[in-house]
Design an enzyme around this catalytic site. Structure first.
Site, mmCIF file in Angstrom:
data_model
loop_
_atom_site.group_PDB
_atom_site.id
_atom_site.type_symbol
_atom_site.label_atom_id
_atom_site.label_comp_id
_atom_site.label_asym_id
_atom_site.label_seq_id
_atom_site.Cartn_x
_atom_site.Cartn_y
_atom_site.Cartn_z
ATOM 1 N N SER A 145 -1.444 -2.274 -8.832
ATOM 2 C CA SER A 145 -2.931 -2.332 -8.995
ATOM 3 C C SER A 145 -3.456 -2.049 -10.214
ATOM 4 O O SER A 145 -2.837 -1.638 -11.209
ATOM 5 C CB SER A 145 -3.327 -1.099 -8.196
ATOM 6 O OG SER A 145 -4.560 -0.677 -8.110
ATOM 7 N N TYR A 158 -2.361 8.277 -5.222
ATOM 8 C CA TYR A 158 -2.175 6.740 -5.153
ATOM 9 C C TYR A 158 -1.878 6.033 -6.668
ATOM 10 O O TYR A 158 -0.898 5.414 -6.679
ATOM 11 C CB TYR A 158 -3.465 5.889 -4.382
ATOM 12 C CG TYR A 158 -3.657 4.480 -4.578
ATOM 13 C CD1 TYR A 158 -2.345 3.857 -3.673
ATOM 14 C CD2 TYR A 158 -4.156 3.937 -5.382
ATOM 15 C CE1 TYR A 158 -2.566 2.480 -3.799
ATOM 16 C CE2 TYR A 158 -4.457 2.245 -5.291
ATOM 17 C CZ TYR A 158 -3.597 1.768 -4.379
ATOM 18 O OH TYR A 158 -3.294 0.338 -4.582
HETATM 19 N N1 LIG Z 1 -7.491 -3.681 -1.380
HETATM 20 C C1 LIG Z 1 -7.569 -3.430 -2.732
HETATM 21 O O1 LIG Z 1 -8.661 -3.060 -3.076
HETATM 22 C C2 LIG Z 1 -6.327 -3.249 -3.279
HETATM 23 C C3 LIG Z 1 -6.346 -3.194 -4.963
HETATM 24 C C4 LIG Z 1 -5.140 -2.794 -5.690
HETATM 25 C C5 LIG Z 1 -3.940 -2.902 -5.107
HETATM 26 N N2 LIG Z 1 -3.735 -3.042 -3.659
HETATM 27 C C6 LIG Z 1 -2.460 -2.988 -3.065
HETATM 28 O O2 LIG Z 1 -2.174 -4.236 -2.301
HETATM 29 C C7 LIG Z 1 -1.397 -3.902 -1.445
HETATM 30 C C8 LIG Z 1 -1.683 -4.495 0.089
HETATM 31 O O3 LIG Z 1 -3.196 -3.526 0.307
HETATM 32 P P1 LIG Z 1 -4.259 -4.319 1.299
HETATM 33 O O4 LIG Z 1 -5.430 -4.199 0.423
HETATM 34 O O5 LIG Z 1 -3.857 -5.569 1.771
HETATM 35 O O6 LIG Z 1 -4.320 -3.085 2.301
HETATM 36 P P2 LIG Z 1 -4.322 -3.182 3.800
HETATM 37 O O7 LIG Z 1 -5.259 -4.270 4.436
HETATM 38 O O8 LIG Z 1 -4.534 -1.838 4.404
HETATM 39 O O9 LIG Z 1 -2.798 -3.946 4.315
HETATM 40 C C9 LIG Z 1 -1.560 -2.768 3.972
HETATM 41 C C10 LIG Z 1 -0.422 -3.340 4.242
HETATM 42 O O10 LIG Z 1 0.661 -2.596 4.072
HETATM 43 C C11 LIG Z 1 1.376 -2.124 5.274
HETATM 44 N N3 LIG Z 1 2.082 -1.295 5.190
HETATM 45 C C12 LIG Z 1 1.483 0.181 5.106
HETATM 46 N N4 LIG Z 1 2.582 1.060 5.284
HETATM 47 C C13 LIG Z 1 3.737 0.406 5.574
HETATM 48 C C14 LIG Z 1 5.135 0.669 5.793
HETATM 49 N N5 LIG Z 1 5.465 1.984 5.992
HETATM 50 N N6 LIG Z 1 5.953 -0.460 6.037
HETATM 51 C C15 LIG Z 1 5.470 -1.618 6.199
HETATM 52 N N7 LIG Z 1 4.236 -2.009 5.737
HETATM 53 C C16 LIG Z 1 3.614 -0.917 5.647
HETATM 54 C C17 LIG Z 1 0.191 -1.990 6.375
HETATM 55 O O11 LIG Z 1 0.877 -2.469 7.725
HETATM 56 P P3 LIG Z 1 0.241 -1.847 8.828
HETATM 57 O O12 LIG Z 1 -0.713 -2.810 9.371
HETATM 58 O O13 LIG Z 1 1.685 -1.494 9.785
HETATM 59 O O14 LIG Z 1 -0.382 -0.466 8.583
HETATM 60 C C18 LIG Z 1 -0.589 -3.261 5.870
HETATM 61 O O15 LIG Z 1 0.249 -4.737 6.374
HETATM 62 C C19 LIG Z 1 -1.094 -2.305 -1.467
HETATM 63 O O16 LIG Z 1 0.003 -2.343 -1.965
HETATM 64 C C20 LIG Z 1 -2.156 -1.932 -2.243
HETATM 65 O O17 LIG Z 1 -1.957 -0.754 -2.757
HETATM 66 C C21 LIG Z 1 -4.758 -3.114 -3.015
#
Ligand SMILES: NC(=O)c1ccc[n+]([C@@H]2O[C@H](COP(=O)([O-])OP(=O)(O)OC[C@H]3O[C@@H](n4cnc5c(N)ncnc54)[C@H](OP(=O)(O)O)[C@@H]3O)[C@@H](O)[C@H]2O)c1
Length: 302
Positions: A145, A158
């Protein structure tokens, strides 16, 4: 640049960046093995890939990154799907963030954050790396991130996990290069996914703490942070670029304009930066009522 279809395993593909990236990469002709915890969501993803008649292949298999048994089962399934080959590219994307003031967040919550975002990422890496090392080729792509290099108020836990991902990825990059494996860090800024909703689920837990009044404004803070949020496709395209490149960059900031925050961070004096962060988090003594209200007895007074 390489256009050769790759076998790509992706964690956290049930939603957000992971789901979008799975479809995007299958759309580019890769063989994607999309994994996640929620089987119904994985099946819906597979059905969507079939309905869209994507040129690549999209298989799904359950994988909870915090469970070693689940990881072992996924390794067996991947070996079955790839006739013992393994994967060319591993994308560690699964992760989440919870809002919470550092002095109030409990040990269990802190561990839960690190179990998924750090220990889970490392366990999955260890499971799928040996096949790449044996072939002297592969790519490890870790989704960190912008918050892996700067810390925001209430996101200390986080951000701490993402700082760890950045550091571990640097060490892995040095150590795996002799085996022909490239390590890439993806640094998204604000992206429109479920991330924000998940982060907000913890906010009420701090109502009765000294930060209650400030966190009551968390919605405004979120709105400010998400005012420039990009679509998850931006991240999917960046990941696809890193996969195509024979020698990918060590870091991809997505969208690129978010790099501006690193420049600002480097230019601003610490006091000015801290002031801006306190403003972002509504951390004013007046709102928190953190001003000393009565003179405390001096330790030397008799
Ligand atoms: N969105 C942002 O603004 C942003 C910014 C910077 C970085 N990120 C990073 O991008 C990545 C994806 O996040 P996102 O934005 O797509 O959020 P999201 O829509 O909440 O998706 C998160 C994903 O991670 C999965 N997950 C959580 N815990 C898990 C576990 N124990 N085992 C397997 N899967 C698990 C969730 O699965 P479930 O459906 O089972 O919960 C979901 O598929 C993360 O690493 C996050 O830190 C996001």
């Amino acid at each position: 640049m390489s256009t050769k279809p790759q076998i790509v395993l992706l964690t956290g593909a049930t939603a957000g960046i992971g789901r979008t990236t799975a479809l995007y990469l299958a759309g580019q002709g890769h063989h994607v093995i999309a994994t996640g915890r929620r089987v119904a969501q994985l099946e819906a993803l597979r059905a969507e890939a079939v309905a869209k008649q994507l040129p690549g292949k999209l298989d799904v298999t359950p994988l909870d990154v915090t469970s070693l048994e689940s990881i072992d089962r996924a390794v067996v399934e991947v070996n079955r799907l790839t006739a013992g080959y393994g994967v060319d590219v591993l994308i560690n994307n699964a992760g989440f963030g919870l809002l919470g003031p550092m002095s109030e967040i409990g040990d269990a919550e802190l561990r839960r954050q690190f179990d998924t975002n750090v220990f889970g990422l490392m366990a999955v890496t260890r499971a799928f790396l040996p096949a790449m090392q044996a072939r002297r080729a592969g790519k490890l792509i870790n989704v960190s991130s912008v918050g892996g290099r700067i810390t925001l108020p209430y996101f200390g836990a986080y951000n701490g996990t993402k700082y760890a991902v950045e550091s571990f990825s640097d060490a892995l990059r040095y150590e795996l290069r002799p085996f022909g494996i490239h390590v890439v860090v993806i640094e998204p800024g604000a992206i429109r996914t479920n991330f924000g909703d998940t982060a907000m689920t913890s906010v009420n837990a701090y109502d009765d703490t000294v930060y209650g009044a400030a966190l009551a404004k968390a919605d405004q803070m979120r709105a400010r942070m998400e005012s420039t949020a990009a679509a998850p496709e931006t991240v999917a395209r960046g990941i696809a670029r890193a996969i195509r490149r024979r020698r990918p960059a060590a870091r991809y900031v997505l969208p690129y304009f978010n790099s501006g925050v690193f420049v600002l961070r480097a230019l601003l004096p610490q006091r000015a930066w801290d002031w801006a962060m306190r403003r972002l988090g509504y951390l004013s003594p007046r709102l928190l009522d953190a001003r000393p209200t009565e003179a405390l007895p001096s330790p030397t007074a008799s």
